[in-house]
Design a protein around this motif. Structure first.
Motif, PDB file in Angstrom:
ATOM      1  N   THR A 168      27.026   0.706 -15.330  1.00 24.86           N
ATOM      2  CA  THR A 168      27.891   1.057 -16.454  1.00 24.86           C
ATOM      3  C   THR A 168      28.295  -0.193 -17.210  1.00 24.86           C
ATOM      4  O   THR A 168      28.265  -0.214 -18.445  1.00 24.86           O
ATOM      5  CB  THR A 168      29.140   1.809 -15.953  1.00 24.86           C
ATOM      6  OG1 THR A 168      28.712   2.982 -15.253  1.00 24.86           O
ATOM      7  CG2 THR A 168      30.043   2.211 -17.103  1.00 24.86           C
ATOM      8  N   ASN A 169      28.657  -1.261 -16.494  1.00 20.59           N
ATOM      9  CA  ASN A 169      29.030  -2.520 -17.139  1.00 20.59           C
ATOM     10  C   ASN A 169      27.864  -3.117 -17.915  1.00 20.59           C
ATOM     11  O   ASN A 169      28.049  -3.645 -19.004  1.00 20.59           O
ATOM     12  CB  ASN A 169      29.555  -3.527 -16.117  1.00 20.59           C
ATOM     13  CG  ASN A 169      30.917  -3.149 -15.576  1.00 20.59           C
ATOM     14  OD1 ASN A 169      31.622  -2.332 -16.159  1.00 20.59           O
ATOM     15  ND2 ASN A 169      31.289  -3.726 -14.451  1.00 20.59           N
ATOM     16  N   LYS A 170      26.651  -3.040 -17.361  1.00 20.14           N
ATOM     17  CA  LYS A 170      25.465  -3.547 -18.062  1.00 20.14           C
ATOM     18  C   LYS A 170      25.226  -2.752 -19.338  1.00 20.14           C
ATOM     19  O   LYS A 170      24.905  -3.318 -20.382  1.00 20.14           O
ATOM     20  CB  LYS A 170      24.233  -3.463 -17.161  1.00 20.14           C
ATOM     21  CG  LYS A 170      24.191  -4.508 -16.081  1.00 20.14           C
ATOM     22  CD  LYS A 170      22.950  -4.345 -15.234  1.00 20.14           C
ATOM     23  CE  LYS A 170      22.930  -5.291 -14.073  1.00 20.14           C
ATOM     24  NZ  LYS A 170      21.763  -5.080 -13.204  1.00 20.14           N
ATOM     25  N   ALA A 214      27.782  -3.766 -21.910  1.00 22.19           N
ATOM     26  CA  ALA A 214      27.459  -5.099 -22.426  1.00 22.19           C
ATOM     27  C   ALA A 214      26.309  -5.027 -23.426  1.00 22.19           C
ATOM     28  O   ALA A 214      26.334  -5.700 -24.468  1.00 22.19           O
ATOM     29  CB  ALA A 214      27.113  -6.040 -21.276  1.00 22.19           C
ATOM     30  N   MET A 215      25.297  -4.221 -23.132  1.00 20.87           N
ATOM     31  CA  MET A 215      24.168  -4.064 -24.061  1.00 20.87           C
ATOM     32  C   MET A 215      24.624  -3.417 -25.365  1.00 20.87           C
ATOM     33  O   MET A 215      24.183  -3.813 -26.453  1.00 20.87           O
ATOM     34  CB  MET A 215      23.044  -3.240 -23.418  1.00 20.87           C
ATOM     35  CG  MET A 215      22.255  -3.993 -22.364  1.00 20.87           C
ATOM     36  SD  MET A 215      21.485  -5.496 -22.999  1.00 20.87           S
ATOM     37  CE  MET A 215      20.325  -4.837 -24.162  1.00 20.87           C
ATOM     38  N   ALA A 269      25.826  -4.069 -31.107  1.00 19.90           N
ATOM     39  CA  ALA A 269      26.781  -3.962 -32.212  1.00 19.90           C
ATOM     40  C   ALA A 269      26.983  -5.314 -32.889  1.00 19.90           C
ATOM     41  O   ALA A 269      27.026  -5.396 -34.127  1.00 19.90           O
ATOM     42  CB  ALA A 269      28.111  -3.414 -31.708  1.00 19.90           C
ATOM     43  N   ILE A 270      27.072  -6.392 -32.116  1.00 15.72           N
ATOM     44  CA  ILE A 270      27.243  -7.730 -32.686  1.00 15.72           C
ATOM     45  C   ILE A 270      25.996  -8.133 -33.464  1.00 15.72           C
ATOM     46  O   ILE A 270      26.087  -8.666 -34.575  1.00 15.72           O
ATOM     47  CB  ILE A 270      27.589  -8.754 -31.579  1.00 15.72           C
ATOM     48  CG1 ILE A 270      28.986  -8.479 -31.030  1.00 15.72           C
ATOM     49  CG2 ILE A 270      27.484 -10.188 -32.096  1.00 15.72           C
ATOM     50  CD1 ILE A 270      29.352  -9.291 -29.808  1.00 15.72           C
ATOM     51  N   SER A 271      24.824  -7.857 -32.887  1.00 17.39           N
ATOM     52  CA  SER A 271      23.569  -8.179 -33.573  1.00 17.39           C
ATOM     53  C   SER A 271      23.473  -7.443 -34.895  1.00 17.39           C
ATOM     54  O   SER A 271      23.083  -8.021 -35.922  1.00 17.39           O
ATOM     55  CB  SER A 271      22.367  -7.826 -32.698  1.00 17.39           C
ATOM     56  OG  SER A 271      22.399  -8.567 -31.508  1.00 17.39           O
ATOM     57  N   LEU A 272      23.822  -6.174 -34.906  1.00 18.48           N
ATOM     58  CA  LEU A 272      23.789  -5.383 -36.122  1.00 18.48           C
ATOM     59  C   LEU A 272      24.771  -5.934 -37.147  1.00 18.48           C
ATOM     60  O   LEU A 272      24.446  -6.032 -38.341  1.00 18.48           O
ATOM     61  CB  LEU A 272      24.115  -3.921 -35.802  1.00 18.48           C
ATOM     62  CG  LEU A 272      24.069  -2.947 -36.972  1.00 18.48           C
ATOM     63  CD1 LEU A 272      22.672  -2.906 -37.580  1.00 18.48           C
ATOM     64  CD2 LEU A 272      24.486  -1.558 -36.521  1.00 18.48           C
ATOM     65  N   ALA A 273      25.942  -6.330 -36.701  1.00 18.83           N
ATOM     66  CA  ALA A 273      26.934  -6.895 -37.616  1.00 18.83           C
ATOM     67  C   ALA A 273      26.434  -8.198 -38.234  1.00 18.83           C
ATOM     68  O   ALA A 273      26.629  -8.445 -39.432  1.00 18.83           O
ATOM     69  CB  ALA A 273      28.251  -7.132 -36.882  1.00 18.83           C
ATOM     70  N   VAL A 274      25.751  -9.037 -37.458  1.00 19.61           N
ATOM     71  CA  VAL A 274      25.206 -10.296 -37.969  1.00 19.61           C
ATOM     72  C   VAL A 274      24.126 -10.012 -39.011  1.00 19.61           C
ATOM     73  O   VAL A 274      24.105 -10.622 -40.089  1.00 19.61           O
ATOM     74  CB  VAL A 274      24.653 -11.162 -36.808  1.00 19.61           C
ATOM     75  CG1 VAL A 274      23.835 -12.333 -37.331  1.00 19.61           C
ATOM     76  CG2 VAL A 274      25.804 -11.658 -35.936  1.00 19.61           C
TER      77      VAL A 274
END
Length: 156
Positions: free
Chosen positions: A123-125, A128-129, A134-139
């Protein structure tokens, strides 16, 4: 008239140790000199575990040792499955923990023992993915907006 002899009490503070494990918690109460018949273990409806004991210290039965300990039982403890064992002056109270139920898209999944830790890690993995995506998409969106918004402003 003979003087009456009153019983005197010596309060005793037993050594208590907790062993916390994934499937249960064990409380060890060290009670040297006590016998099983001299002990009481009660669980209140509010989840308080009370352990008391009393024993005589002298032949005249005028001096007694006693103790009282109270412990809150954890919320994930199965209160109807608390086991007590007294051996070599140590009272062991084993409190089994409830099995966790985790809801997913495929219905309910029941986990216990070592399965819980691997399920939590998975669940944590996954979380994290999702954060990484989401961060990659925002960049990418930020770079796109910066490039094309500046160009459209310069052209006007």
């Amino acid at each position: 008239m003979q003087p009456t002899m009153e019983t005197s009490y010596e309060d005793f503070e037993p050594l208590c140790k907790w062993k916390r494990e994934q499937s249960n918690d064990t409380l060890e109460v060290h009670l040297p000199g006590f016998k099983r018949q001299q002990l009481k273990v009660l669980l209140s409806s509010s989840g308080i575990l009370t352990i008391t004991g009393e024993r005589q210290l002298d032949e005249d039965k005028l001096k007694r040792s006693r103790f009282r300990k109270e412990f809150p039982v954890s919320e994930d403890c199965q209160q109807n499955q608390i086991e007590a064992r007294f051996s070599n002056g140590i009272l062991y109270l084993v409190m089994s923990k409830e099995i966790s139920t985790i809801s997913g898209t495929g219905g309910n999944v029941t986990a216990s023992g070592t399965c819980i830790s691997s399920l939590i890690m998975n669940t944590n993995k996954r979380i994290a993915m999702e954060i990484f995506e989401a961060i990659s998409l925002a960049v990418v969106v930020g770079a796109y907006v910066k490039k094309y918004c500046q160009c459209s402003q310069l052209c006007n």
